[in-house]
Design an enzyme around this catalytic site. Structure first.
Site, short mmCIF file in Angstrom:
data_model
loop_
_atom_site.label_atom_id
_atom_site.label_comp_id
_atom_site.label_asym_id
_atom_site.label_seq_id
_atom_site.Cartn_x
_atom_site.Cartn_y
_atom_site.Cartn_z
N ASP A 479 0.83 -1.20 0.00
CA ASP A 479 0.00 0.00 0.00
C ASP A 479 0.87 1.26 0.00
O ASP A 479 2.04 1.24 0.36
CB ASP A 479 -0.92 0.00 1.21
CG ASP A 479 -2.19 0.82 0.99
OD1 ASP A 479 -2.33 1.43 -0.09
OD2 ASP A 479 -3.05 0.85 1.90
N GLU A 482 3.19 6.60 -2.69
CA GLU A 482 3.06 7.78 -3.55
C GLU A 482 3.76 9.02 -2.98
O GLU A 482 3.84 10.05 -3.66
CB GLU A 482 1.58 8.13 -3.76
CG GLU A 482 0.74 7.02 -4.36
CD GLU A 482 0.07 6.12 -3.32
OE1 GLU A 482 -0.67 5.21 -3.72
OE2 GLU A 482 0.30 6.35 -2.11
N ASP A 543 -8.85 4.19 -3.66
CA ASP A 543 -9.96 4.43 -2.73
C ASP A 543 -11.15 5.09 -3.41
O ASP A 543 -11.39 6.30 -3.29
CB ASP A 543 -9.47 5.31 -1.57
CG ASP A 543 -8.35 4.65 -0.79
OD1 ASP A 543 -8.21 3.42 -0.89
OD2 ASP A 543 -7.63 5.35 -0.07
#
Length: 799
Positions: A479, A482, A543
């Protein structure tokens, strides 16, 4: 941290919603006000009066045997012109401003190279100055360096040089300097833009050039190409906006967009293809801003932060372009069979009891499933990733993993590469210097961000992941990734200007490598990417909101990523942010189950029995459909991976001659033989465009000709069609892929006018692709030959 950020944003939205005078924007507003990890759009640097610009003007030297030469660049600056109360600014040629002038060229000559890396691939390399390091190995390229190809034949032409082969030709003009690309029929596909191309317009147009910034004398390239009427562009990664990028400005800078409906991306990829029959790969990890005819619709500007241009141009149809691009940057490895089953998840299961209970209820409710995913809550403190199961809630994690495996479930675990100060691992990371540093050598953020360009950090991190995999964990969720510091100093010796975009590729690789080493399988579950990440499947879409528009944006982004070299992709079925409304969950479900990989994830509840019996039954029916289709999904996935194709693909990949296929962004092909049109509103039917020939409804058997139709969805709420003449392999239903019996498969033939049928088969045991062919005999179809007979596999034909 992300949870706190979301709560803060929600506070702003709710707290100020009622007061017009007190409303706050969710972005920083003024250009000189920036937020941490705002996307880096470098386009303003190419329109700055303080900067100096050098325009590619002429080829001053060239060796046709090596493809090496020099291009002369004419110095320019912005000047204004004013007429009738209207002021415009454009580039004007100027003299040098350096002293002593004899030491610096006003109009420099810089290296230019034309290389050939495949029968359909041309490489353009251009320098803007001296490079201390050149021809370094690239993590983006599968072999570190590009190959060489000798199929291009040279011929001298008047005023230039031409190279040709069966895919087309490339011409380099000497003055004015142009590089022109033609297809095999001699049609001009595109060419570089020179100031002489723009004399017919009053609009100031920046030509092919590079900028030298006044602030620090750093340089960046602007590769400008001419466009054609009706030309369309696709790719650039998991882009949430319109599928066709013509008229858009696309910023390629990895960002957490906190959703799937804005301009920034988890997965920008510096690759795109044109409907004219070419594609381009900008081989760099620097920030890029692509203007696909937004400012001036006759040109495309590729504003590349790198001081060197390294551009690969691919010629051919979409399939050929994707094949060549993934030959260069790598094709997807084939993930394990179990990964193609349903992943059951929510944010989050907090305990061993949670995991055992959900696994038990899946079996009791006869919902086929293969993976139980523990998200942020398996640590002692939620979100605090220390790679340890919480002792207070997991009495025997290894025993739990073994028991789940015996029930046909693999275990997946969440983690991230950021470490908060309260994390027990934080002091060790700081002491050993495993973090990305700021200019002083300290931590740029409050969190320590692991530096994956540091071999010591990789070894430390992989040791943590290895321990989990040795417990029996099947997959690691990779996850975030970024937020690598844009101004950080990395162990590679480079700053975040070049390392920020490369961070997810390093991150993906590090986890994929240790997983392969321990388990022998190719599997991660990652959110962020860069060019080359497709080698390390798989990735999911971030998301999404629980809305119809987010569902539609999710599909567009998946199609866009597939057009950027990614075979495998998934998304959070029903959306992530809040409890999913039942009607959206029902309609999103077949879309998710007819993607390459399928996961329910997000705010609870995600388990179907938590809604009602009717929804539980609908969920079971749709999931059973996927599991029965597993031989089709597996074989088509293998074929896609081998050829660099997306499993979920835009229609024009299979039907490039169908003009309508290039326009569809709300339906897709699932493999080569199935077409899926999800329902994006609470309706039971929709308009669907069908390319090619006839199509047969998978659920009702109704036949449709090509073109537009208004079609009713079936019991599974989506329009699902099969191409006329397709043989779709099915398998007997099992509750887990672990229990599937591959010794007997059913070939269901979907035929209207077709007198022959064919399909693909691939056994997980050997991963060998086989084609099956059938001929019509009376009212039925007969198998010409069973290619799996020697392996003891029975094939039963039905219609």
């Amino acid at each position: 941290m992300k949870l706190l950020k979301n709560i803060f944003i929600l506070f702003l939205m709710v707290g100020f919603a009622g007061s017009a005078s007190a409303q706050l924007p969710l972005t920083s507003g003024a250009p000189n006000q920036k937020l941490l990890n705002d996307a880096l759009d470098i386009s303003a640097e190419f329109y700055n009066f303080a900067n100096t610009y050098f325009v590619a003007d002429s080829l001053t030297a060239f060796n046709p045997e090596t493809g090496q030469g020099e291009v002369k660049w004419l110095r320019h600056q912005f000047r204004t012109r004013h007429a009738f109360n209207n002021t415009l600014a454009g580039l004007t040629q100027v003299e040098g401003n350096e002293f002593p002038g004899v030491e610096y060229e006003t109009h420099p000559k810089m290296g230019f190279a034309l290389e050939f890396t495949s029968p359909s691939t041309v490489r353009i390399r251009m320098k803007s100055g001296i490079e201390a390091k050149s021809n370094e190995e690239s993590l983006m390229l599968i072999n570190g360096h590009a190959p060489k190809d000798d199929t291009w034949a040279y011929s001298k032409i008047q005023g230039g040089h031409q190279y040709s082969n069966r895919y087309g030709s490339v011409i380099v003009r000497e003055h004015p300097w142009h590089v022109e690309f033609y297809d095999a029929d001699g049609k001009l596909l595109t060419k570089t833009n020179h100031p002489t191309d723009n004399t017919g317009t009053y609009t100031p147009v920046n030509p092919f050039s590079f900028v030298r910034r006044a602030t620090d004398y750093s340089r960046s390239m602007n590769a400008v190409f001419n466009l054609s009427p009706g030309e369309k562009f696709y790719g650039t990664g998991e882009n949430f906006k319109g599928l066709d990028k013509r008229g858009q400005k696309v910023v390629l800078w990895i960002d957490d967009p906190n959703g799937v409906q804005n301009e920034t991306m988890y997965k920008p990829i510096p690759f795109f293809m044109s409907s004219r029959g070419y594609g381009m790969f900008m081989h760099t990890s620097s920030p890029i801003t692509c203007d696909f005819g937004k400012y001036f619709n006759g040109t495309m500007s590729l504003m590349i932060g790198d001081e060197e241009l390294d551009l690969f141009v691919f010629l051919g149809e979409p399939k050929e372009i994707l094949d060549a691009y993934t030959d260069l940057t790598g094709k997807a490895s084939m993930p394990p069979l179990w990964s193609f089953g349903l992943w059951m998840s929510r944010i989050t299961y907090f305990s061993e009891e949670d995991g055992r209970r959900v696994a038990r209820q899946l079996r009791e409710n006869r919902i086929p499933s293969d993976v139980i995913h523990f998200d942020t809550g398996w640590f002692e403190v939620d979100w605090r990733s220390d790679y340890k199961f919480a002792p207070s809630r997991f009495a025997d994690p290894e025993g739990m993993i073994e028991d789940l495996d015996s029930m046909g479930f693999k275990t997946s675990l969440w983690q991230l590469p950021y470490f908060v100060p309260k994390n027990s691992l934080f002091p060790e990371i700081v002491e050993k210097g495993l973090y990305v540093k700021n200019a002083k050598g300290n931590i740029p953020y409050e969190d320590a961000v692991l530096d994956f360009s540091n071999p010591d950090a990789i070894e430390w991190y992989q040791d943590k992941i290895k321990g989990l995999l040795e417990l029996g964990v099947g997959a690691i969720k990779v996850d975030f990734g970024e937020a690598a510091p844009a101004d950080g100093i990395y162990a590679s010796g480079r700053t975040g200007f070049y390392e920020h975009n490369l961070y997810p590729l390093r991150y993906n690789k590090v986890v994929a490598d240790i997983t392969k080493e321990v388990t022998g399988e190719n599997i991660i579950w990652a959110r962020s990417t860069w060019a080359g990440s497709q080698r390390y499947p798989l990735h999911w879409g971030g998301d999404a909101a629980n809305t119809n528009t987010a569902m539609a944006a999710t599909l567009r982004s998946g199609l866009s990523l597939g057009l950027s070299g990614f075979t495998f992709w998934s998304h959070d079925i029903g959306g992530f942010v809040q409890r999913t409304p039942e009607d959206i969950y029902r309609r999103w479900l077949p879309f998710g189950l007819l993607s390459s990989h399928s996961r329910t994830h997000g705010a609870p509840p995600k388990e179907p029995w938590e809604y009602n019996e009717s929804f539980n039954d609908a969920f079971r029916l749709a999931t059973e459909m996927r599991y029965k289709l597993m031989p089709y999904i597996y074989a088509q996935s293998k074929h896609s991976a081998v050829n660099g194709l997306p499993m979920m693909r835009a229609m024009f990949i299979e039907y490039p001659e169908d003009a309508g296929a290039w326009l569809v962004d709300d339906a897709y092909l699932f493999g080569a033989d199935m077409l899926v049109a999800p329902l994006f509103e609470n309706v039971t039917s929709r308009d669907v465009y069908l390319p090619g020939g006839k199509w047969i409804d998978y659920q009702t058997g109704k036949v449709y000709d090509k073109g537009w139709h208004h079609i009713e969805a079936g019991e599974v709420p989506a329009v699902i069609l099969v191409k006329d003449g397709a043989a779709i392999p099915h398998i007997k239903l099992a509750q887990s892929t672990q229990y599937m019996d591959w010794s007997e498969l059913e070939l269901k033939v979907y035929a209207s006018d077709a007198k022959t049928a064919k399909g693909l088969l691939c056994l997980p045991s050997d991963q060998q692709l086989e084609e099956v062919n059938l001929n019509k005999s009376g009212n039925s179809f007969r198998l010409n030959e069973n290619p799996l007979e020697s392996k003891g596999i029975k094939l039963r034909v039905s219609k």
